[in-house]
Scaffold this motif. Structure first.
Motif, PDB file in Angstrom:
ATOM      1  N   LYS A  80      -1.854  -3.597  -9.055  1.00 27.65           N
ATOM      2  CA  LYS A  80      -1.358  -4.960  -8.809  1.00 27.65           C
ATOM      3  C   LYS A  80      -0.539  -5.479  -9.993  1.00 27.65           C
ATOM      4  CE  LYS A  80      -2.870  -9.574  -7.630  1.00 27.65           C
ATOM      5  NZ  LYS A  80      -3.076 -10.003  -6.284  1.00 27.65           N
ATOM      6  N   THR A  87       5.828  -7.093  -2.293  1.00 25.51           N
ATOM      7  CA  THR A  87       4.876  -6.007  -2.061  1.00 25.51           C
ATOM      8  C   THR A  87       3.878  -6.329  -0.958  1.00 25.51           C
ATOM      9  OG1 THR A  87       3.321  -6.869  -3.708  1.00 25.51           O
ATOM     10  CG2 THR A  87       4.938  -5.255  -4.483  1.00 25.51           C
ATOM     11  N   SER A  89      -0.224  -5.510  -0.438  1.00 19.61           N
ATOM     12  CA  SER A  89      -1.355  -5.224  -1.316  1.00 19.61           C
ATOM     13  C   SER A  89      -2.574  -4.808  -0.519  1.00 19.61           C
ATOM     14  CB  SER A  89      -1.731  -6.473  -2.136  1.00 19.61           C
ATOM     15  OG  SER A  89      -0.657  -6.878  -2.936  1.00 19.61           O
ATOM     16  N   GLU A  90      -3.408  -4.020  -1.154  1.00 22.22           N
ATOM     17  CA  GLU A  90      -4.676  -3.603  -0.544  1.00 22.22           C
ATOM     18  C   GLU A  90      -5.732  -3.514  -1.641  1.00 22.22           C
ATOM     19  OE1 GLU A  90      -7.049  -3.102   2.481  1.00 22.22           O
ATOM     20  OE2 GLU A  90      -4.895  -3.144   2.877  1.00 22.22           O
ATOM     21  N   THR A 100      -6.774  -3.363  -6.935  1.00 22.97           N
ATOM     22  CA  THR A 100      -5.770  -3.628  -5.919  1.00 22.97           C
ATOM     23  C   THR A 100      -4.576  -2.729  -6.175  1.00 22.97           C
ATOM     24  OG1 THR A 100      -6.469  -5.941  -5.727  1.00 22.97           O
ATOM     25  CG2 THR A 100      -4.278  -5.403  -4.894  1.00 22.97           C
ATOM     26  N   GLU A 102      -0.529  -1.684  -4.702  1.00 24.80           N
ATOM     27  CA  GLU A 102       0.586  -2.303  -3.996  1.00 24.80           C
ATOM     28  C   GLU A 102       1.690  -1.288  -3.721  1.00 24.80           C
ATOM     29  OE1 GLU A 102       0.377  -6.865  -5.587  1.00 24.80           O
ATOM     30  OE2 GLU A 102       1.606  -5.496  -6.767  1.00 24.80           O
ATOM     31  N   HIS A 104       6.055  -1.499  -2.429  1.00 15.52           N
ATOM     32  CA  HIS A 104       7.180  -2.364  -2.065  1.00 15.52           C
ATOM     33  C   HIS A 104       7.283  -2.467  -0.545  1.00 15.52           C
ATOM     34  CE1 HIS A 104       9.421  -1.819  -6.094  1.00 15.52           C
ATOM     35  NE2 HIS A 104       8.934  -3.038  -6.031  1.00 15.52           N
ATOM     36  N   GLN A 105       7.626  -3.654  -0.077  1.00 14.80           N
ATOM     37  CA  GLN A 105       7.718  -3.898   1.361  1.00 14.80           C
ATOM     38  C   GLN A 105       8.850  -3.123   2.038  1.00 14.80           C
ATOM     39  OE1 GLN A 105       7.796  -8.101   2.144  1.00 14.80           O
ATOM     40  NE2 GLN A 105       5.737  -8.418   1.333  1.00 14.80           N
ATOM     41  N   LEU A 133      -2.189   0.773   3.276  1.00 17.43           N
ATOM     42  CA  LEU A 133      -0.866   0.293   2.875  1.00 17.43           C
ATOM     43  C   LEU A 133       0.229   1.014   3.660  1.00 17.43           C
ATOM     44  CD1 LEU A 133      -0.952  -0.092  -1.009  1.00 17.43           C
ATOM     45  CD2 LEU A 133      -0.707  -1.888   0.694  1.00 17.43           C
TER      46      LEU A 133
END
Length: 171
Positions: A80, A87, A89-90, A100, A102, A104-105, A133
């Motif tokens: 994170k 991003t 996150s999980e 956590t 992450e 990128h979207q 993710l």
């Protein structure tokens, strides 16, 4: 077949009662490192991924090189706050707290075949979080590739719905 005895075992690291498998002994031996990489590459080839992703930090030792050898993209999964763009996150549970990760979207496209690579499958919490993710991108499939699996910790159960390959099984 790779010689498992080349991996150093360190007792009580990072905490009392934990057995740590130190792969730096392999990384320091060019011949062993090459042999191990070739075995990972052959497994990766059979899975035919479109993209490889990995968890920091030790997954980064192998996954980018595998991606280069296969001429496919590498996507980092980071802790994170380490990625500079938007991003997903999980959060997942560790034996000593929570972490956590992450991504990128815009890191992947839908319907890709994704290979998640890491050094060790232990309890499976990190691997399961990585799969969650990647699922956000609607992949065609997800496979895992590990250097080593600690089967006595039963981490495979947490990612049983995916393909799982491990070069070395520690019972």
């Amino acid at each position: 077949m790779f010689d498992v005895s080349k991996i150093r075992t360190v007792e009580d690291f990072p905490k009392q009662g934990v057995k740590f498998f130190d792969i730096t002994t392999v990384l320091n031996d060019a011949e062993s490192f090459q042999e191990l990489f070739q075995e990972l590459l052959e497994k990766a080839r059979t899975l035919q991924p479109d993209v490889i992703t990995a968890l920091e930090a030790r997954g980064y030792i192998f996954a980018p090189a595998l991606a280069l050898a296969l001429h496919i993209p590498f996507v980092p999964l980071r802790k994170k706050g380490k990625l500079p763009y938007k991003t997903f996150s999980e959060q997942y549970e560790l034996e000593y707290g929570y972490e956590t990760i992450e991504i990128h979207q815009d890191a992947m496209k839908p319907q890709q075949r994704v290979l998640i690579c890491d050094d060790i499958l232990a309890t499976g919490g990190t691997a399961a979080a990585a799969a969650k993710l990647v699922q956000r991108f609607s992949p065609q499939n997800i496979n895992f590739l590990f250097l080593m699996e600690l089967s006595f910790l039963h981490g495979r159960k947490k990612i049983a719905e995916y393909g799982v390959e491990s070069l070395i099984m520690v019972k």
